[in-house]
Design an enzyme around this catalytic site. Structure first.
Site, PDB file in Angstrom:
ATOM      1  N   PRO A   2       0.805  -1.195   0.000  1.00 17.01           N
ATOM      2  CA  PRO A   2       0.000   0.000   0.000  1.00 17.01           C
ATOM      3  C   PRO A   2       0.847   1.258   0.000  1.00 17.01           C
ATOM      4  O   PRO A   2       1.842   1.338   0.714  1.00 17.01           O
ATOM      5  CB  PRO A   2      -0.764  -0.104   1.311  1.00 17.01           C
ATOM      6  CG  PRO A   2      -0.071  -1.151   2.106  1.00 17.01           C
ATOM      7  CD  PRO A   2       1.089  -1.633   1.352  1.00 17.01           C
ATOM      8  N   GLU A   3       0.431   2.194  -0.792  1.00 17.53           N
ATOM      9  CA  GLU A   3       1.042   3.518  -0.754  1.00 17.53           C
ATOM     10  C   GLU A   3       0.034   4.437  -0.071  1.00 17.53           C
ATOM     11  O   GLU A   3      -0.955   3.963   0.474  1.00 17.53           O
ATOM     12  CB  GLU A   3       1.384   3.979  -2.177  1.00 17.53           C
ATOM     13  CG  GLU A   3       2.335   3.002  -2.867  1.00 17.53           C
ATOM     14  CD  GLU A   3       2.815   3.467  -4.230  1.00 17.53           C
ATOM     15  OE1 GLU A   3       2.901   4.681  -4.442  1.00 17.53           O
ATOM     16  OE2 GLU A   3       3.096   2.609  -5.075  1.00 17.53           O
TER      17      GLU A   3
END
Length: 272
Positions: A2-3
């Site tokens: 995840p960013e």
DNA sequence: ACTGGATCCTGACTGC
DNA sequence: TGCAGTCAGGATCCAG
């Protein structure tokens, strides 16, 4: 995995169902991730209700009445809602059980690059957070800031964007995407960017992240938000993962290269 | 201080 | 099928 958009989406969806819920018990199925998982999770969290869910960089903070937890999802982690009857999957490492077992916040992480630790009294002073750079979706992250911060920096601009000591939340997908949007070649030396291009790049980073947020993030393999739903921004990716496919702007084939052992995707014609 | 490389770990996929 | 090799959304640590 995840960013920033995925982490923010996770926070928002957990907030939507878990705020005010009271911890019944915490089940820890393994003792460590990237760092040891505290062994007093259950003891300390029992009977505390969840007061807030927020984010700093790619870290998730769960604020309970008396304690705050710091959680990172690493490359492959997710934090999602489960019910008492939801079957347990391999790599479901921790369950935060709420309201007499009615709902569960379940931490899942195959590669175990993530972490769960106590945030301490003042989370901004926590060693994992104290050195972090600025948030890209704030006014502070501007063309002027980027111009100043990149002077004398020999680093390639993509690596600069991904360096959390400078600016946080921009990972491998969105760095490639933002550079495409700004028309900047990923290997450009940071210090060579003009004021004008810095202006354009800071805007591109914001626009890319905001567009991804509106789509609930990107789901490439297995990302799901706090209610278990995938994002859809992967359908809007311009260059990431599109090697040898035509550029959406000019038709030139997208190229792939390595920077800091990570794949970078770019259009050799649109990005100079 | 800056920069590049190795490293942690599992799983999915490719090619032989 | 099986097996080896490669690659993956992150971040830290270390050497030069």
């Amino acid at each position: 995995m995840p960013e920033l958009p995925e982490v923010e989406t996770t926070c928002r969806s957990i907030s939507a169902w878990a705020l005010g819920c009271r911890i019944d018990k915490v089940i820890r199925r393994r003792t460590n991730l990237r760092l040891p998982i505290p062994d007093d999770l259950d003891l300390r969290l029992r009977d505390q209700s969840l007061q807030a869910v927020f984010r700093r960089a790619k870290y998730i903070l769960l604020r309970f009445e008396r304690d705050t937890l710091l959680i990172h999802l690493g490359m492959s982690g997710s934090l999602r809602r489960a019910e008492s009857h939801t079957p347990l999957k391999t790599h479901d490492h921790v369950d935060f059980v709420f309201n007499q077992g009615e709902v569960i916040l379940r931490y899942h992480d195959p590669r175990r690059f993530g972490l769960i630790v106590w945030a301490g009294e003042d989370h901004d002073k926590h060693p994992l957070l104290s050195h972090l750079g600025i948030e890209p979706l704030t006014a502070e992250f501007s063309g002027a800031w980027l111009y100043r911060a990149t002077r004398e920096r020999e680093t390639e601009i993509k690596l600069f964007l991904m360096d959390a000591h400078r600016v946080v939340g921009v990972g491998n997908i969105y760095a490639s995407e933002a550079l495409f949007r700004a028309g900047i070649h990923p290997k450009t030396a940071a210090r060579k960017l003009s004021r004008r291009r810095c202006e354009r790049l800071s805007l591109s980073v914001k626009e890319t992240l905001e567009q991804a947020l509106r789509s609930g993030g990107s789901t490439l393999r297995d990302y799901v938000n706090g209610t278990g739903n995938p994002g859809s921004f992967q359908l809007e990716l311009s260059v990431y993962g599109r090697t040898d496919q035509p550029c959406l702007g000019c038709g030139t084939l997208i190229r792939q290269l390595k920077q800091g052992q990570r794949s970078t995707f770019y259009c050799p014609r649109c990005q100079r």
